[in-house]
Design a protein around this motif. Structure first.
Motif, PDB file in Angstrom:
ATOM      1  N   ASN A  41       0.822  -1.211   0.000  1.00 43.27           N
ATOM      2  CA  ASN A  41       0.000   0.000   0.000  1.00 43.27           C
ATOM      3  C   ASN A  41       0.859   1.265   0.000  1.00 43.27           C
ATOM      4  OD1 ASN A  41      -2.510  -1.102  -0.116  1.00 43.27           O
ATOM      5  ND2 ASN A  41      -2.843  -1.117   2.096  1.00 43.27           N
ATOM      6  N   ILE A  42       1.945   1.241   0.776  1.00 43.90           N
ATOM      7  CA  ILE A  42       2.844   2.400   0.836  1.00 43.90           C
ATOM      8  C   ILE A  42       3.429   2.684  -0.550  1.00 43.90           C
ATOM      9  CG2 ILE A  42       5.105   3.164   1.699  1.00 43.90           C
ATOM     10  CD1 ILE A  42       4.338   1.802   4.409  1.00 43.90           C
ATOM     11  N   VAL A  43       3.829   1.615  -1.250  1.00 40.12           N
ATOM     12  CA  VAL A  43       4.398   1.775  -2.598  1.00 40.12           C
ATOM     13  C   VAL A  43       3.360   2.423  -3.527  1.00 40.12           C
ATOM     14  CG1 VAL A  43       5.207   0.513  -4.638  1.00 40.12           C
ATOM     15  CG2 VAL A  43       6.087  -0.081  -2.361  1.00 40.12           C
ATOM     16  N   LEU A  44       2.119   1.960  -3.442  1.00 38.02           N
ATOM     17  CA  LEU A  44       1.055   2.559  -4.273  1.00 38.02           C
ATOM     18  C   LEU A  44       0.893   4.045  -3.956  1.00 38.02           C
ATOM     19  CD1 LEU A  44      -1.798  -0.139  -4.136  1.00 38.02           C
ATOM     20  CD2 LEU A  44      -0.388   0.479  -6.121  1.00 38.02           C
ATOM     21  N   GLN A  45       0.939   4.372  -2.660  1.00 39.25           N
ATOM     22  CA  GLN A  45       0.744   5.768  -2.246  1.00 39.25           C
ATOM     23  C   GLN A  45       1.902   6.660  -2.703  1.00 39.25           C
ATOM     24  OE1 GLN A  45      -0.567   4.331   1.896  1.00 39.25           O
ATOM     25  NE2 GLN A  45      -1.295   6.426   1.874  1.00 39.25           N
ATOM     26  N   ASP A  59      14.439  12.436  -7.584  1.00 42.96           N
ATOM     27  CA  ASP A  59      14.091  13.811  -7.193  1.00 42.96           C
ATOM     28  C   ASP A  59      13.916  13.986  -5.687  1.00 42.96           C
ATOM     29  OD1 ASP A  59      13.893  14.819  -9.881  1.00 42.96           O
ATOM     30  OD2 ASP A  59      12.061  13.626 -10.065  1.00 42.96           O
ATOM     31  N   ILE A  60      13.977  12.901  -4.923  1.00 47.91           N
ATOM     32  CA  ILE A  60      13.797  13.023  -3.474  1.00 47.91           C
ATOM     33  C   ILE A  60      15.099  12.696  -2.744  1.00 47.91           C
ATOM     34  CG2 ILE A  60      11.318  12.501  -3.540  1.00 47.91           C
ATOM     35  CD1 ILE A  60      12.049   9.667  -2.447  1.00 47.91           C
ATOM     36  N   VAL A  61      15.250  13.288  -1.539  1.00 50.62           N
ATOM     37  CA  VAL A  61      16.471  12.998  -0.756  1.00 50.62           C
ATOM     38  C   VAL A  61      16.325  11.705   0.032  1.00 50.62           C
ATOM     39  CG1 VAL A  61      17.295  15.359  -0.532  1.00 50.62           C
ATOM     40  CG2 VAL A  61      15.661  14.475   1.137  1.00 50.62           C
ATOM     41  N   GLY A  62      15.090  11.227   0.187  1.00 52.23           N
ATOM     42  CA  GLY A  62      14.922   9.965   0.894  1.00 52.23           C
ATOM     43  C   GLY A  62      13.500   9.777   1.380  1.00 52.23           C
ATOM     44  N   ILE A  63      13.324   8.670   2.100  1.00 51.19           N
ATOM     45  CA  ILE A  63      12.007   8.310   2.642  1.00 51.19           C
ATOM     46  C   ILE A  63      12.166   8.080   4.144  1.00 51.19           C
ATOM     47  CG2 ILE A  63      10.144   6.582   2.623  1.00 51.19           C
ATOM     48  CD1 ILE A  63      10.979   5.940  -0.309  1.00 51.19           C
ATOM     49  N   SER A  93      14.490  -2.533   4.384  1.00 55.32           N
ATOM     50  CA  SER A  93      15.053  -3.319   3.272  1.00 55.32           C
ATOM     51  C   SER A  93      13.972  -3.681   2.254  1.00 55.32           C
ATOM     52  CB  SER A  93      15.775  -4.570   3.792  1.00 55.32           C
ATOM     53  OG  SER A  93      14.859  -5.405   4.451  1.00 55.32           O
ATOM     54  N   LEU A  94      12.731  -3.891   2.709  1.00 50.46           N
ATOM     55  CA  LEU A  94      11.654  -4.194   1.764  1.00 50.46           C
ATOM     56  C   LEU A  94      11.334  -3.007   0.865  1.00 50.46           C
ATOM     57  CD1 LEU A  94       9.129  -6.430   3.691  1.00 50.46           C
ATOM     58  CD2 LEU A  94      10.405  -6.986   1.634  1.00 50.46           C
ATOM     59  N   LEU A  95      11.291  -1.802   1.446  1.00 53.27           N
ATOM     60  CA  LEU A  95      11.014  -0.616   0.620  1.00 53.27           C
ATOM     61  C   LEU A  95      12.178  -0.315  -0.325  1.00 53.27           C
ATOM     62  CD1 LEU A  95       9.182   1.974   2.906  1.00 53.27           C
ATOM     63  CD2 LEU A  95       8.324   0.965   0.794  1.00 53.27           C
ATOM     64  N   LYS A  96      13.404  -0.667   0.132  1.00 58.43           N
ATOM     65  CA  LYS A  96      14.580  -0.411  -0.720  1.00 58.43           C
ATOM     66  C   LYS A  96      14.550  -1.236  -1.997  1.00 58.43           C
ATOM     67  CE  LYS A  96      17.970   1.781   2.065  1.00 58.43           C
ATOM     68  NZ  LYS A  96      19.320   2.194   2.189  1.00 58.43           N
ATOM     69  N   LYS A  97      13.811  -2.356  -1.975  1.00 60.37           N
ATOM     70  CA  LYS A  97      13.686  -3.157  -3.201  1.00 60.37           C
ATOM     71  C   LYS A  97      13.014  -2.348  -4.308  1.00 60.37           C
ATOM     72  CE  LYS A  97      13.530  -7.771  -1.163  1.00 60.37           C
ATOM     73  NZ  LYS A  97      12.659  -8.870  -0.772  1.00 60.37           N
ATOM     74  N   THR A  98      12.153  -1.404  -3.903  1.00 58.10           N
ATOM     75  CA  THR A  98      11.435  -0.585  -4.895  1.00 58.10           C
ATOM     76  C   THR A  98      12.090   0.779  -5.084  1.00 58.10           C
ATOM     77  OG1 THR A  98       9.414  -1.661  -4.130  1.00 58.10           O
ATOM     78  CG2 THR A  98       9.140   0.244  -5.566  1.00 58.10           C
ATOM     79  N   TYR A  99      12.623   1.355  -3.996  1.00 59.17           N
ATOM     80  CA  TYR A  99      13.175   2.709  -4.074  1.00 59.17           C
ATOM     81  C   TYR A  99      14.640   2.713  -3.636  1.00 59.17           C
ATOM     82  CZ  TYR A  99       8.178   3.620  -4.069  1.00 59.17           C
ATOM     83  OH  TYR A  99       6.840   3.595  -4.361  1.00 59.17           O
ATOM     84  N   ASN A 100      15.517   2.995  -4.574  1.00 54.88           N
ATOM     85  CA  ASN A 100      16.940   3.044  -4.268  1.00 54.88           C
ATOM     86  C   ASN A 100      17.286   4.441  -3.737  1.00 54.88           C
ATOM     87  OD1 ASN A 100      19.665   2.587  -4.103  1.00 54.88           O
ATOM     88  ND2 ASN A 100      20.027   2.966  -6.280  1.00 54.88           N
ATOM     89  N   THR A 101      17.006   4.646  -2.457  1.00 51.45           N
ATOM     90  CA  THR A 101      17.276   5.951  -1.845  1.00 51.45           C
ATOM     91  C   THR A 101      17.520   5.753  -0.363  1.00 51.45           C
ATOM     92  OG1 THR A 101      16.420   8.218  -1.595  1.00 51.45           O
ATOM     93  CG2 THR A 101      14.809   6.448  -1.412  1.00 51.45           C
ATOM     94  N   ASN A 102      17.843   6.847   0.332  1.00 53.03           N
ATOM     95  CA  ASN A 102      18.050   6.803   1.775  1.00 53.03           C
ATOM     96  C   ASN A 102      16.697   6.567   2.475  1.00 53.03           C
ATOM     97  OD1 ASN A 102      19.177   7.141   4.312  1.00 53.03           O
ATOM     98  ND2 ASN A 102      19.134   9.383   4.218  1.00 53.03           N
TER      99      ASN A 102
END
Ligand code: ZN
Length: 312
Positions: A41-45, A59-63, A93-102
């Motif tokens: 759900n977070i990824v969709l949002q 374009d973002i510094v991180g999540i 680590s799960l979110l990092k699979k989708t977003y390569n950021t801090n």
């Protein structure tokens, strides 16, 4: 400088696009029952916000993520949330699979304290302590503009400092914790008890004779009208909260204490009373600079803004 702030709560997960401490836009979804579903759900949002503003992860510094319960910020793991049955969940680590950021995660109370310190009431201070007075008492310690959460990021549980030996039982297993007196729950209990002892109190009229309607506002609003029993409840509440504040002042002496949560709606009426009590009794307050006691300003936005502040 865009960042994503995520505020995970017991009922909703809010995701916001933040720029310079301001929420540009946000959306919310009900908190999923499994953590895996919550991450989906977070990824969709996040993707919905990226699409709307024509952004990519570059374009973002991180999540940043604020989450209730026991968190290991070092490992990026949600260790335990009793109300949500989340255990040892590696959210970063799960979110990092989708977003390569801090990507960083911290306890929600610490995150709110950081948000207020960087972009809210504590903006002009480098060292502040926030106390969030809600169902419980949450706390966050900010030293040199950084969260101090102790070893394994398991400290700063300010609501569980005992202020009355043998006092009211607390959910943590001890008795007399600050949380059992200085939370809205504690205040409501003390208000009901005073009403039972004082059938003549105006507080009965305030709740239409229904004691189940008592909340954190009842005693404060009636005290302002001069009701003696209500004033006595407020005086006790101020005493307990001030004792907790002075304990913290004696250890950390922050430049400011920031009061948040539902009861902080009392604003200066509350902070003036706390200041007067602490000036009278706090060690070193007579001959040295004092910690200011002020009201939080970010309100419900503190969760998203504070989470984003983890990576700004
Ligand atoms: Zn406790």
């Amino acid at each position: 400088m865009y960042a994503i702030g995520i505020d995970i709560g017991g009922t909703t997960i809010k995701v916001g696009l933040v720029d310079g401490g301001k929420i540009i836009n946000s959306n919310r979804k009900p908190t999923a029952s499994t953590p895996e579903e919550a991450v989906a759900n977070i990824v969709l949002q996040i993707d919905a916000l990226f699409e709307k503003y024509n952004l990519t992860v570059k374009d973002i510094v991180g999540i940043g993520i604020g989450c209730p319960g026991l968190i290991s910020s070092e490992e990026g793991v949600v260790c335990h949330i009793s109300t949500m049955k989340w255990h040892n969940f590696p959210i970063v680590s799960l979110l990092k699979k989708t977003y390569n950021t801090n990507i960083k995660v911290s306890n929600d109370a610490n995150v709110a304290a950081l948000g207020e310190a960087m972009f809210g009431a504590g903006e002009k201070f480098n060292n502040s302590i926030m106390l969030t007075l809600g169902t419980g008492v949450g706390g966050g310690i900010i030293i040199d503009n950084k969260i101090y959460a102790g070893a394994f990021s398991k400290g700063a549980e300010l609501g569980h400092m005992v202020i009355r030996i043998g006092g009211e039982p607390c959910g943590c297993g001890r008795r007399g914790c600050l949380e059992t007196y200085a939370s809205a729950t504690g205040l409501t209990r003390m208000t009901k008890s005073a009403m039972e002892q004082h059938p003549e109190s105006e507080m009965w009229k305030f709740v239409d004779g229904d004691i189940n309607k008592v909340d954190g506002r009842t005693s404060f609003e009636c005290a302002k009208q001069g009701d003696a029993a209500a004033n006595s409840v407020v005086d006790d509440f101020v005493m307990y909260l001030s004792e907790g504040i002075m304990n913290l002042a004696n250890i950390f002496r922050p430049e400011a204490f920031i009061i948040g949560g539902g009861i902080s709606a009392q604003g200066k009426y509350l902070t003036d009373k706390l200041t007067a009590y602490c000036e009278k009794y706090c060690y070193g307050y007579k001959n040295a600079p004092k910690s200011e006691i002020i009201t939080a300003t970010l309100g419900n936005d503190a969760g998203i803004i504070g989470a984003a502040a983890l990576v700004i």
